[in-house]
Write a protein that holds these residues in place. Sequence first.
Motif, mmCIF file in Angstrom:
data_model
loop_
_atom_site.group_PDB
_atom_site.id
_atom_site.type_symbol
_atom_site.label_atom_id
_atom_site.label_comp_id
_atom_site.label_asym_id
_atom_site.label_seq_id
_atom_site.Cartn_x
_atom_site.Cartn_y
_atom_site.Cartn_z
ATOM 1 N N GLN A 192 35.305 23.113 45.668
ATOM 2 C CA GLN A 192 35.504 23.330 47.098
ATOM 3 C C GLN A 192 34.253 22.944 47.881
ATOM 4 O O GLN A 192 34.346 22.400 48.983
ATOM 5 N N PHE A 193 33.100 23.200 47.309
ATOM 6 C CA PHE A 193 31.840 22.849 47.971
ATOM 7 C C PHE A 193 31.739 21.341 48.184
ATOM 8 O O PHE A 193 31.357 20.871 49.257
ATOM 9 N N HIS A 194 32.105 20.558 47.170
ATOM 10 C CA HIS A 194 32.017 19.100 47.277
ATOM 11 C C HIS A 194 33.132 18.537 48.151
ATOM 12 O O HIS A 194 32.909 17.576 48.900
ATOM 13 N N HIS A 195 34.334 19.088 48.056
ATOM 14 C CA HIS A 195 35.438 18.572 48.850
ATOM 15 C C HIS A 195 35.212 18.785 50.349
ATOM 16 O O HIS A 195 35.599 17.936 51.159
ATOM 17 N N GLN A 196 34.578 19.865 50.712
ATOM 18 C CA GLN A 196 34.343 20.148 52.120
ATOM 19 C C GLN A 196 33.031 19.569 52.627
ATOM 20 O O GLN A 196 32.671 19.763 53.790
ATOM 21 N N ARG A 197 32.299 18.841 51.759
ATOM 22 C CA ARG A 197 31.115 18.063 52.149
ATOM 23 C C ARG A 197 30.106 18.924 52.924
ATOM 24 O O ARG A 197 29.714 18.605 54.047
ATOM 25 N N VAL A 198 29.691 19.989 52.303
ATOM 26 C CA VAL A 198 28.658 20.849 52.886
ATOM 27 C C VAL A 198 27.294 20.230 52.591
ATOM 28 O O VAL A 198 26.990 19.903 51.441
ATOM 29 N N PRO A 199 26.443 20.043 53.592
ATOM 30 C CA PRO A 199 25.107 19.473 53.335
ATOM 31 C C PRO A 199 24.305 20.371 52.389
ATOM 32 O O PRO A 199 24.303 21.592 52.517
ATOM 33 N N LEU A 200 23.616 19.734 51.462
ATOM 34 C CA LEU A 200 22.789 20.451 50.496
ATOM 35 C C LEU A 200 21.430 19.757 50.413
ATOM 36 O O LEU A 200 21.362 18.557 50.124
ATOM 37 N N ILE A 201 20.370 20.511 50.664
ATOM 38 C CA ILE A 201 19.003 19.979 50.598
ATOM 39 C C ILE A 201 18.194 20.893 49.687
ATOM 40 O O ILE A 201 18.103 22.098 49.920
ATOM 41 N N ILE A 202 17.624 20.307 48.640
ATOM 42 C CA ILE A 202 16.787 21.036 47.688
ATOM 43 C C ILE A 202 15.363 20.522 47.829
ATOM 44 O O ILE A 202 15.109 19.322 47.673
ATOM 45 N N LEU A 203 14.446 21.401 48.149
ATOM 46 C CA LEU A 203 13.031 21.068 48.301
ATOM 47 C C LEU A 203 12.264 21.576 47.081
ATOM 48 O O LEU A 203 12.401 22.745 46.705
ATOM 49 N N ILE A 204 11.469 20.706 46.475
ATOM 50 C CA ILE A 204 10.661 21.071 45.307
ATOM 51 C C ILE A 204 9.213 20.733 45.631
ATOM 52 O O ILE A 204 8.820 19.563 45.661
ATOM 53 N N LYS B 13 20.131 12.805 58.269
ATOM 54 C CA LYS B 13 21.259 12.019 57.759
ATOM 55 C C LYS B 13 22.121 12.848 56.821
ATOM 56 O O LYS B 13 23.351 12.734 56.824
ATOM 57 N N CYS B 14 21.497 13.687 56.024
ATOM 58 C CA CYS B 14 22.265 14.552 55.123
ATOM 59 C C CYS B 14 23.120 15.536 55.917
ATOM 60 O O CYS B 14 24.276 15.786 55.563
ATOM 61 N N PHE B 15 22.568 16.090 56.990
ATOM 62 C CA PHE B 15 23.337 17.020 57.812
ATOM 63 C C PHE B 15 24.498 16.316 58.509
ATOM 64 O O PHE B 15 25.605 16.850 58.590
ATOM 65 N N GLU B 16 24.263 15.131 59.021
ATOM 66 C CA GLU B 16 25.302 14.427 59.764
ATOM 67 C C GLU B 16 26.431 13.935 58.863
ATOM 68 O O GLU B 16 27.601 13.960 59.259
ATOM 69 N N GLU B 17 26.101 13.468 57.663
ATOM 70 C CA GLU B 17 27.108 12.874 56.781
ATOM 71 C C GLU B 17 27.588 13.827 55.699
ATOM 72 O O GLU B 17 28.438 13.452 54.879
ATOM 73 N N GLY B 18 27.085 15.047 55.667
ATOM 74 C CA GLY B 18 27.520 16.002 54.663
ATOM 75 C C GLY B 18 27.150 15.606 53.253
ATOM 76 O O GLY B 18 27.951 15.733 52.319
ATOM 77 N N LYS B 19 25.913 15.146 53.050
ATOM 78 C CA LYS B 19 25.467 14.679 51.743
ATOM 79 C C LYS B 19 24.471 15.668 51.139
ATOM 80 O O LYS B 19 24.105 16.673 51.748
#
Length: 469
Positions: A199-211, A301-307
């Motif tokens: 469901q997380f991938h189908h609904q294209r929720v932006p995901l950002i991981i900072l290391i 770009k990740c927020f706008e395109e759901g990446k």
Amino acid sequence: MSEPTNINNNNNNNNNNNISPRTTSSSFDGDQQQQGQQTLAASLQNRLNLAGTSPLRTLIRASSLQNLPSHSSAKEQQVAPVLVSPTAAVVATTKDKMDLITSDLIHPGPSSKYDFVKVKVRLEDHYYVLSRFLISRVLNVTKVDAADSVKISLELKKRLVDQGRLTLSQAELESELFSILLTYGYGAEYIDRYRMTTQFHHQRVPLIILISGPKCTGKSWLATQLAERLNLSTVLQTTLVQDLMDTIIREFNPTTGSDLFGMPSDPPIVFKNYSTKEELLTDFKKECYMIRHGVDTDIEKCFEEGKAIIIEGPHIDPNLFKELLEERTMKAPSPIQTSSDDSPAAPAAPPVSLAQKLKPKVKGIIIPFVLALNKNDHTLLVENWLSCSETNSAYAKKSFGDDPEVQTKRVVENLQTIQEYLCQGVPPFVRVDVNAYNFLETLDVMHSAVLHRINSVYSGHVKGFEYET
């Protein structure tokens, strides 16, 4: 040249003695070629009937082997005498190629016959074609063993095809998959992870991981391996962003490029002699400030395109990402409270600005990590880092002298100072203590933390699929 000529003449004479006087050599070759082709065609047809293979795949495989060279080496071809006619040699070569074709058809490679059958899955108002590869990758995200995920996805496809269920709903697909997971010993925890992940991938929720973390803590390896486990395609390194910005600025302003605010120093700051820690941190903060603006475009770009993206490097200053975490992170929904007359009035909501009314910012899930390493393990990794790079070794020698122990000690001191500063951002950053002797253990910790964060933040916002019954 005379001896080989005599040998060939003798062979020709012997062959002619075995032929009837009424049959010429050319007619004999023509009959032999026709008979060989008929025998070969009949043999190939029988093999294909036994293999039960489509003619199209046979044609494709045959076209790829039409220029296949002979099995014998060039040296053997020069030494070995010609004992058969050219027609028989052509038939033998063709027969070898056909043997390879039929052998490949009867004993296929890693692909399965079930891969040639399409299974359509209904999801809300559209269809998609079931893919074993994608099923196995999603299972890897849920921490199912890689070997088991391949077996489970193949068994799922095999079961559906054997039952003739070539069109089914998403709920029916998951029901079959979950029953197979239970047989392999993966219980409710893995089933819940799978539902949440799909469901997380189908609904294209932006995901950002900072290391974040200082040099020589394994950030790059952990980032690439975490991306592999989570099935993410983008990993951005802040060191590459810094090099790109430095190259562009030097091209347009070659004289003062290195003197600009936040540009890489020569030598790098970890190889400099600073009188105080404050001087080191001042230069470090300047570089982090420039990198923060350099990665801002990728984040938006990740927020706008759901990446999804993983950003890793030593220039991720937690203080520069606080605003991003506060404004763009999805919050876990608060539990519903029943109102009563005696309960105090809820505080007034803060006023909404005009910019928020016109264009509200898209929110997503941001998971920040800062890696830390104890001084002894850090020393071992720095020693290996200096010994494997001539450039870094030259920097250390120029700044700290010829003694390798002194070089390592001074570099570790600078890196530990940067690590202490970065760890001040905990929280909201999550500190992860790296196990230098078992990076897989650290990878498992980060993998579990990502799944837990997604589940805690995203689960309350899940709308769920409109399953067809």
